[in-house]
Design an enzyme around this catalytic site. Sequence first.
Site, short mmCIF file in Angstrom:
data_model
loop_
_atom_site.label_atom_id
_atom_site.label_comp_id
_atom_site.label_asym_id
_atom_site.label_seq_id
_atom_site.Cartn_x
_atom_site.Cartn_y
_atom_site.Cartn_z
N ARG A 23 13.34 -6.30 3.69
CA ARG A 23 12.36 -7.03 4.50
C ARG A 23 11.01 -6.68 3.85
NH1 ARG A 23 7.68 -5.18 7.53
NH2 ARG A 23 7.25 -6.72 9.12
N ASP A 44 7.26 -6.29 3.54
CA ASP A 44 6.13 -6.11 4.43
C ASP A 44 4.90 -6.84 3.89
OD1 ASP A 44 5.12 -4.51 6.72
OD2 ASP A 44 3.87 -3.51 5.23
N GLU A 89 7.69 -11.05 5.56
CA GLU A 89 6.74 -11.12 6.67
C GLU A 89 5.55 -11.94 6.17
OE1 GLU A 89 4.14 -8.20 9.61
OE2 GLU A 89 4.35 -7.69 7.52
N HIS A 109 0.84 -1.20 0.00
CA HIS A 109 0.00 0.00 0.00
C HIS A 109 0.87 1.24 0.00
CE1 HIS A 109 0.73 -1.51 4.14
NE2 HIS A 109 1.19 -0.29 4.30
C1 GLC Z 1 3.34 -4.88 8.74
C2 GLC Z 1 4.24 -4.11 9.66
C3 GLC Z 1 3.40 -3.21 10.53
C4 GLC Z 1 2.58 -2.28 9.66
C5 GLC Z 1 1.78 -3.09 8.65
C6 GLC Z 1 1.20 -2.19 7.59
O1 GLC Z 1 2.55 -5.79 9.41
O2 GLC Z 1 5.04 -4.98 10.41
O3 GLC Z 1 4.18 -2.49 11.44
O4 GLC Z 1 1.71 -1.52 10.43
O5 GLC Z 1 2.57 -4.02 7.97
O6 GLC Z 1 2.23 -1.71 6.75
#
Ligand code: GLC
Length: 553
Positions: free
Chosen positions: A203, A205, A244, A108
């Site tokens: 990393r 997201d 993630e 996003h």
């Molecule tokens: C991931 C991040 C978090 C953030 C979310 C939206 O989960 O670790 O901190 O708020 O993405 O970008």
Amino acid sequence: MRLTYTSDVWYKNAVVYCLDVETFKDGDGDGVGDFRGLTQQIDYLSRLGVTCLWLMPFFPTPNRDDGYDITDFYTVDPRLGTLGDFVEFMRTAHDRGMRVIADLVVNHTSDQHPWFVEARSSRDSPLRDWYVWSDTPEPDDPSQIVFPDKEDSVWEYDEGSGQYYLHSFYRHQPDLNVGNPEVRDEIARILGFWMELGLSGFRVDAVPFLIENVEPRLAEPHEFLADLRAFLTRRKGGSVLLGEVNVPYEDLLPYFGEGLGDQLTMCFDFIGMQNAWLAMARADATPLARALRERPKPPQDCQWAMFLRNHDELTLDKLTEEEQQEIFEAFGPREDMQIYGRGLRRRLPTMLGGDLRRIKMAYSLLFSLPGTPVIFYGEEIGMGENLDAEGRMAVRIPMQWSETGGFTQGEPVREVPEGSFAPDRVNVADQKRDPDSLLRWFQLLIERYRESPELAWGDCTVLDSGHRSVLAHRCDADGATVVVVHNLCDTAVDVSLALEGLAGCHLTDLLVDGTLRVSGDDTVEVPLGPHGSRWFRASAPDVPPEDASVKSR
Ligand code: GLC
């Protein structure tokens, strides 16, 4: 791959340190951390033993989600410095042998990003399809709402253009549409830009959201990850994508690229993390042992990333409600310590009641579990949290350098905790002078971990310790073996381990002095103190144990 080639797969036994430039060190006295401040602290990080820095988002942002809401992917937030400061920082990190990766937040943008401002201006906008729109969105599935305290839908109606847009997270974070090839090209350009400035990877997201919530749906959502990985490898071999991906083990392998390992290089082990907390809450290693046994083996050249605490809530979303309650009772009984009904907003040392022995055991466990350890800034000195801060911000407090804080000469952007975790009680300067400090323990663990790559990427076998409170495992690679034993409870215990193939070997303690001898029938008795942890290197009966403590390569 043999251990001889560890530098080719550097990430497999890296020490990854996550930090937010904003809260690490202020170099110009305006109360906000910056790249100049961070650059001054590179030697601290390098002496700690960090080999890879993970920078949380440092891009221009209205900061409504701590920088995870970006308005320009191609520069540095002016509050944190300039691109020039960034390049000086990179040069210094590289000079000290450290690699740098950064958060890639492309699921996003901020709703203030010029792309979204343009896209929402009219249904005919050339950028309209860069985001995901609908006239009649599907009804929401409540389990899909990531921040249930603030949102009750993933769709938001845009008055101006009369359609709903998708936002998997907050409503001010419209989802980019990677179903659109122009968006995919732009994402590659973002990667290319920062790689050219020296990054070793990203990393990534929110990966499952990134590839699934798009329009039109991608026929092969994983192809996009494979394309990104191929692009990265063409630009710079050995660079990584650390994903993630908080999904059950059985759904995770495709994110590595099944047998090929051609998508994400590393994925965080969310399941292992949650079961480690359950094990600590129960003083019973069984849940963690089970997770380690059930965890799929990543394809060659891929790796698990291990962590106990990160910058977000400590999510317990993959445990049952009863299990979550057990952890809440043990480590965060008050409502203000909990968040979203599924997690905790505390740091590790406060959860463990400030008990240094137990905290040291937890980190010994982290560094010895198979995978690459990822730590969050301040963990090495045992920083606490500030529950007065909003939501997840509780754990994102300024780094505590000295008795007076030492983060800034000015008025700090965020408050530090009070009481027994305040800077005058927990800080870097004091712990550098104290041989028994947590900081010194981290340095020792990291030194031993780096000398023993078997731990990170050898073949791991969970052993039967005969005691529920004890996790014992061995890691074998290239004919070398490290045996590790942790006692999760607060009473001393002696365990008897069967170590196949090691009859008559010496076991040299890598953390404190001491040598044990494996008997002729493969067994060894290991005494463990309350919350004790021991790491041993096995050596053949004819090798003097003192020569075995460091395996040279
Ligand atoms: C991931 C991040 C978090 C953030 C979310 C939206 O989960 O670790 O901190 O708020 O993405 O970008």
